[in-house]
Design an enzyme around this catalytic site. Sequence first.
Site, PDB file in Angstrom:
ATOM      1  N   CYS A   1       0.840  -1.188   0.000  1.00  0.00           N
ATOM      2  CA  CYS A   1       0.000   0.000   0.000  1.00  0.00           C
ATOM      3  C   CYS A   1       0.882   1.248   0.000  1.00  0.00           C
ATOM      4  O   CYS A   1       1.902   1.316   0.666  1.00  0.00           O
ATOM      5  CB  CYS A   1      -0.946   0.080   1.185  1.00  0.00           C
ATOM      6  SG  CYS A   1      -2.112  -1.266   1.244  1.00  0.00           S
TER       7      CYS A   1
ATOM      8  N   ARG B   1       4.282  -0.235  -4.892  1.00  0.00           N
ATOM      9  CA  ARG B   1       3.903  -0.739  -3.566  1.00  0.00           C
ATOM     10  C   ARG B   1       2.658  -1.619  -3.595  1.00  0.00           C
ATOM     11  O   ARG B   1       2.289  -2.216  -2.588  1.00  0.00           O
ATOM     12  CB  ARG B   1       3.664   0.437  -2.619  1.00  0.00           C
ATOM     13  CG  ARG B   1       4.880   1.305  -2.436  1.00  0.00           C
ATOM     14  CD  ARG B   1       4.574   2.465  -1.527  1.00  0.00           C
ATOM     15  NE  ARG B   1       4.499   2.060  -0.148  1.00  0.00           N
ATOM     16  CZ  ARG B   1       5.523   1.989   0.675  1.00  0.00           C
ATOM     17  NH1 ARG B   1       6.723   2.306   0.246  1.00  0.00           N
ATOM     18  NH2 ARG B   1       5.381   1.594   1.912  1.00  0.00           N
TER      19      ARG B   1
ATOM     20  N   TRP C   1      -2.248  -2.924  -1.722  1.00  0.00           N
ATOM     21  CA  TRP C   1      -1.785  -4.309  -1.756  1.00  0.00           C
ATOM     22  C   TRP C   1      -2.604  -4.997  -0.663  1.00  0.00           C
ATOM     23  O   TRP C   1      -2.424  -4.742   0.524  1.00  0.00           O
ATOM     24  CB  TRP C   1      -0.285  -4.396  -1.450  1.00  0.00           C
ATOM     25  CG  TRP C   1       0.255  -5.790  -1.553  1.00  0.00           C
ATOM     26  CD1 TRP C   1       0.663  -6.426  -2.680  1.00  0.00           C
ATOM     27  CD2 TRP C   1       0.436  -6.727  -0.488  1.00  0.00           C
ATOM     28  NE1 TRP C   1       1.092  -7.699  -2.386  1.00  0.00           N
ATOM     29  CE2 TRP C   1       0.961  -7.911  -1.041  1.00  0.00           C
ATOM     30  CE3 TRP C   1       0.205  -6.678   0.883  1.00  0.00           C
ATOM     31  CZ2 TRP C   1       1.263  -9.039  -0.283  1.00  0.00           C
ATOM     32  CZ3 TRP C   1       0.507  -7.805   1.642  1.00  0.00           C
ATOM     33  CH2 TRP C   1       1.031  -8.968   1.057  1.00  0.00           C
TER      34      TRP C   1
ATOM     35  N   ASN D   1      -1.793   2.387   5.329  1.00  0.00           N
ATOM     36  CA  ASN D   1      -0.817   1.377   4.929  1.00  0.00           C
ATOM     37  C   ASN D   1      -0.410   0.638   6.189  1.00  0.00           C
ATOM     38  O   ASN D   1      -0.031   1.269   7.167  1.00  0.00           O
ATOM     39  CB  ASN D   1       0.411   2.059   4.299  1.00  0.00           C
ATOM     40  CG  ASN D   1       1.595   1.121   4.172  1.00  0.00           C
ATOM     41  OD1 ASN D   1       1.420  -0.083   3.974  1.00  0.00           O
ATOM     42  ND2 ASN D   1       2.793   1.649   4.280  1.00  0.00           N
ATOM     43  N   GLY D   2      -0.509  -0.689   6.174  1.00  0.00           N
ATOM     44  CA  GLY D   2      -0.127  -1.463   7.354  1.00  0.00           C
ATOM     45  C   GLY D   2      -1.219  -2.440   7.725  1.00  0.00           C
ATOM     46  O   GLY D   2      -2.082  -2.767   6.903  1.00  0.00           O
TER      47      GLY D   2
ATOM     48  N   GLU E   1      17.748 -18.368  -5.893  1.00  0.00           N
ATOM     49  CA  GLU E   1      17.354 -17.113  -6.544  1.00  0.00           C
ATOM     50  C   GLU E   1      16.733 -17.393  -7.926  1.00  0.00           C
ATOM     51  O   GLU E   1      15.743 -16.764  -8.304  1.00  0.00           O
ATOM     52  CB  GLU E   1      18.579 -16.190  -6.651  1.00  0.00           C
ATOM     53  CG  GLU E   1      18.341 -14.849  -7.301  1.00  0.00           C
ATOM     54  CD  GLU E   1      17.367 -13.939  -6.569  1.00  0.00           C
ATOM     55  OE1 GLU E   1      16.881 -14.294  -5.488  1.00  0.00           O
ATOM     56  OE2 GLU E   1      17.061 -12.864  -7.120  1.00  0.00           O
TER      57      GLU E   1
ATOM     58  N   LYS F   1      12.994 -16.204  -8.920  1.00  0.00           N
ATOM     59  CA  LYS F   1      12.668 -15.356 -10.083  1.00  0.00           C
ATOM     60  C   LYS F   1      11.567 -16.008 -10.910  1.00  0.00           C
ATOM     61  O   LYS F   1      10.616 -15.355 -11.324  1.00  0.00           O
ATOM     62  CB  LYS F   1      13.898 -15.156 -10.993  1.00  0.00           C
ATOM     63  CG  LYS F   1      15.096 -14.425 -10.441  1.00  0.00           C
ATOM     64  CD  LYS F   1      14.852 -13.042  -9.961  1.00  0.00           C
ATOM     65  CE  LYS F   1      14.495 -13.017  -8.508  1.00  0.00           C
ATOM     66  NZ  LYS F   1      14.433 -11.724  -7.854  1.00  0.00           N
TER      67      LYS F   1
ATOM     68  N   GLU G   1       8.076 -16.013  -9.143  1.00  0.00           N
ATOM     69  CA  GLU G   1       7.365 -14.752  -8.943  1.00  0.00           C
ATOM     70  C   GLU G   1       6.846 -14.123 -10.219  1.00  0.00           C
ATOM     71  O   GLU G   1       5.851 -13.417 -10.178  1.00  0.00           O
ATOM     72  CB  GLU G   1       8.179 -13.762  -8.104  1.00  0.00           C
ATOM     73  CG  GLU G   1       9.462 -13.290  -8.712  1.00  0.00           C
ATOM     74  CD  GLU G   1      10.162 -12.282  -7.796  1.00  0.00           C
ATOM     75  OE1 GLU G   1      11.370 -12.412  -7.628  1.00  0.00           O
ATOM     76  OE2 GLU G   1       9.520 -11.369  -7.260  1.00  0.00           O
TER      77      GLU G   1
ATOM     78  N   HIS H   1      17.695 -36.718  -0.784  1.00  0.00           N
ATOM     79  CA  HIS H   1      17.095 -36.885   0.547  1.00  0.00           C
ATOM     80  C   HIS H   1      15.590 -36.617   0.533  1.00  0.00           C
ATOM     81  O   HIS H   1      15.008 -36.327   1.569  1.00  0.00           O
ATOM     82  CB  HIS H   1      17.795 -35.975   1.554  1.00  0.00           C
ATOM     83  CG  HIS H   1      19.241 -36.308   1.732  1.00  0.00           C
ATOM     84  ND1 HIS H   1      19.672 -37.464   2.339  1.00  0.00           N
ATOM     85  CD2 HIS H   1      20.364 -35.663   1.313  1.00  0.00           C
ATOM     86  CE1 HIS H   1      20.998 -37.509   2.328  1.00  0.00           C
ATOM     87  NE2 HIS H   1      21.437 -36.426   1.694  1.00  0.00           N
TER      88      HIS H   1
ATOM     89  N   LYS I   1       6.670  -4.164  -4.345  1.00  0.00           N
ATOM     90  CA  LYS I   1       8.121  -3.954  -4.290  1.00  0.00           C
ATOM     91  C   LYS I   1       8.623  -3.726  -2.872  1.00  0.00           C
ATOM     92  O   LYS I   1       9.768  -4.006  -2.562  1.00  0.00           O
ATOM     93  CB  LYS I   1       8.459  -2.754  -5.178  1.00  0.00           C
ATOM     94  CG  LYS I   1       9.931  -2.501  -5.373  1.00  0.00           C
ATOM     95  CD  LYS I   1      10.516  -3.447  -6.384  1.00  0.00           C
ATOM     96  CE  LYS I   1      12.017  -3.311  -6.515  1.00  0.00           C
ATOM     97  NZ  LYS I   1      12.620  -4.589  -6.925  1.00  0.00           N
TER      98      LYS I   1
HETATM   99  C1  F6R Z   1      12.077 -10.798  -5.207  1.00  0.00           C
HETATM  100  C2  F6R Z   1      11.950  -9.640  -4.361  1.00  0.00           C
HETATM  101  C3  F6R Z   1      11.623  -9.846  -2.928  1.00  0.00           C
HETATM  102  C4  F6R Z   1      12.451  -8.885  -2.062  1.00  0.00           C
HETATM  103  C5  F6R Z   1      11.997  -8.953  -0.608  1.00  0.00           C
HETATM  104  C6  F6R Z   1      12.858  -8.091   0.287  1.00  0.00           C
HETATM  105  O1  F6R Z   1      12.364 -10.431  -6.520  1.00  0.00           O
HETATM  106  O2  F6R Z   1      12.117  -8.551  -4.797  1.00  0.00           O
HETATM  107  O3  F6R Z   1      11.813 -11.164  -2.535  1.00  0.00           O
HETATM  108  O4  F6R Z   1      13.783  -9.240  -2.187  1.00  0.00           O
HETATM  109  O5  F6R Z   1      10.680  -8.556  -0.505  1.00  0.00           O
HETATM  110  O6  F6R Z   1      12.810  -6.757  -0.103  1.00  0.00           O
HETATM  111  P1  F6R Z   1      13.916  -5.729   0.331  1.00  0.00           P
HETATM  112  O7  F6R Z   1      15.180  -6.154  -0.290  1.00  0.00           O
HETATM  113  O8  F6R Z   1      13.422  -4.409  -0.181  1.00  0.00           O
HETATM  114  O9  F6R Z   1      14.000  -5.773   1.820  1.00  0.00           O
END
Ligand code: F6R
Length: 631
Positions: free
Chosen positions: A2, A27, A82, A108-109, A499, A503, A506, A522, A626
Amino acid sequence: MCGIVGYLGKKPVVPLLVDSLRHLEYRGYDSAGIAYLDDENLFQVYKACGKLVNLENILPEAAGNGTESSSTLHLGIGHIRWATHGAANEINAHPHTSNDNQIALVHNGIIENFYELRQSLAAEGVQFSSDTDTECVVHLLNKLNKASDGSNFIQVLQQALKQLKGAYALTLASRDNPDRLYAVRNHAPLVIGVGSEEYLVASDAVAVASHHNKIIYLKDREIAEISPEGVRIFNLDGEEVQPIIEPLNIGPLQIDKKGFKHFMMKEIHEQPDVVRNSLAGRLVGVDQPIDLTPQVSNNGSDPTAILNQIDRIVITGCGTSFNAGLVGKYFIEELVRIPVEVESAGEYRYRNPVVNKKTLIVAMSQSGETADTLEAVRQSSQQGAKVLTITNREDSSIAREADIVLSARAGVEVSVCATKTFVAQIIVLYLLGLSLAETRGTYPTEQLQALKSGLLKVPTLIESVLSNPEVVQPLAKKYGHARDLLFIARGINYPVALEGALKLKEISYIHAEGYSASELKHGPIAMLDEDIPVLSILVPGLVFDKSLSNAQEAKARDARSIGLTTTDAMVDQAGPLEDTFEDILTIPQVPELLSPLVATVPLQLFAYYIAEHLGKDVDQPRNLAKSVTVE
Ligand code: F6R
């Protein structure tokens, strides 16, 4: 998580709110909404599901422009959602208003005690129209306002806030005070841009940067009352606090794809320069010591003294930042020979971790706002540990609370799926490891120099991978319809497997998991058959042979296997590699310890091309945001 905005000033309010929300779209994009006071002192509310553009499409052309002269004061609030409580529909979209349309509010929260508050307000006859946790706040405020003599809305806010549990940033307005905008912060970011007779409240300074160059960073449990006379700040006990107006040094967000179809692809291509930028001035030559002068040292900290006294490192963060931290563990332990633990911030903070003043907490966060990471920082500081953050935002909440701030210097990352910041964070962790090894003499000088020389070549190696990104495309088409996909690797590339899987998950919504290749046998190997492709990362070095055996084990179970290896391995081990893998992606020759910086790139491209091929929203994948400012 948000984004909220609020405006008080003489400019047409609706375009200003919409422009500010555009800067906060990263956001969340479940819904968008605005409310403003019209010339009749009534709240006009517009809401739309989905992205901001859907809201823009329903706004009447002249909305919020005012009909009177330019001396008219305009007031409005806006929201990008969000969803946490209640589906992502129009009813749950903010702003929320009281039943009598007296108060309008954006949030927001999360209000953790919303259920009890809702029950008690409903029992008193309040009609709820949404499923959100937010709506109880607006009704509570309205109830307390009605019970007061109407002369002191700050007091009403203080009473209400004392009843709320959780994390929240609020911006609100009341028709009783049409020249007053209120902003409240408690464990969720909120800033106030200060202009000439106008003010812009926002969840992030980037939304303010194109309008103002002065800013107030609200602190937790502070209430701001914004009026044409200025900003007054109160704490929850009713005491007035002097506002600190600071210069705002960040530029407005550059929303430019530079000819690429998506921000993600643009940001993947920026990585060679990001690495150069992140190394600049810090690693200047193989025989020069690493210069890790922090961007900021808070609390009167002496970075050299802190780094000299530590005997243990705990790296914490979430998601991609966590994965970057794991790469750092392998590197730093190898060079510095002190224990490095890596823990997800959301687990770390609820576990009463054992830390002391000789522990360095490294908080990894692109945004610097992730709620769990911020709380881990606070908790560690309270326990006496020193906190270093590696972040892309020097103006963020985490950067303001850590002792030492090392900037990732990746430039603004717009794509929700992090790419360049992963690589930039690893670079800074490597520099930290090199610097500690240098000062403590824990690694042979020749090998340190070789690593430094290798790091300086990383941008060229990434460039070489990016010179022909299309080689990944056919593989993406071939494997893009799999329901599940495994990424396996060992050693320092194990986090790269994590990672790569993250990627893919997501942005394509394909189920993918990263495993240590040794763990496959395992349990996960039981799943394997011809429908589950397995992508193995193999870089010559300590674990190459073992990883190759693990890939063969997967192939023996009929899994379709993809290899990601180096060009030199393709020369030395052509037979076994070609025998094991149906498809092979290559990266240039690179020392094993540095290889995560390069091996990551084809995996980013792999995820990108699959998502593109499947027609997914690459830059704004569903359900994500984000900046994750809720726990
Ligand atoms: C994946 C991604 C998230 C962030 C996570 C932490 O592509 O972007 O997994 O890495 O939400 O965010 P930050 O780094 O802003 O604390």
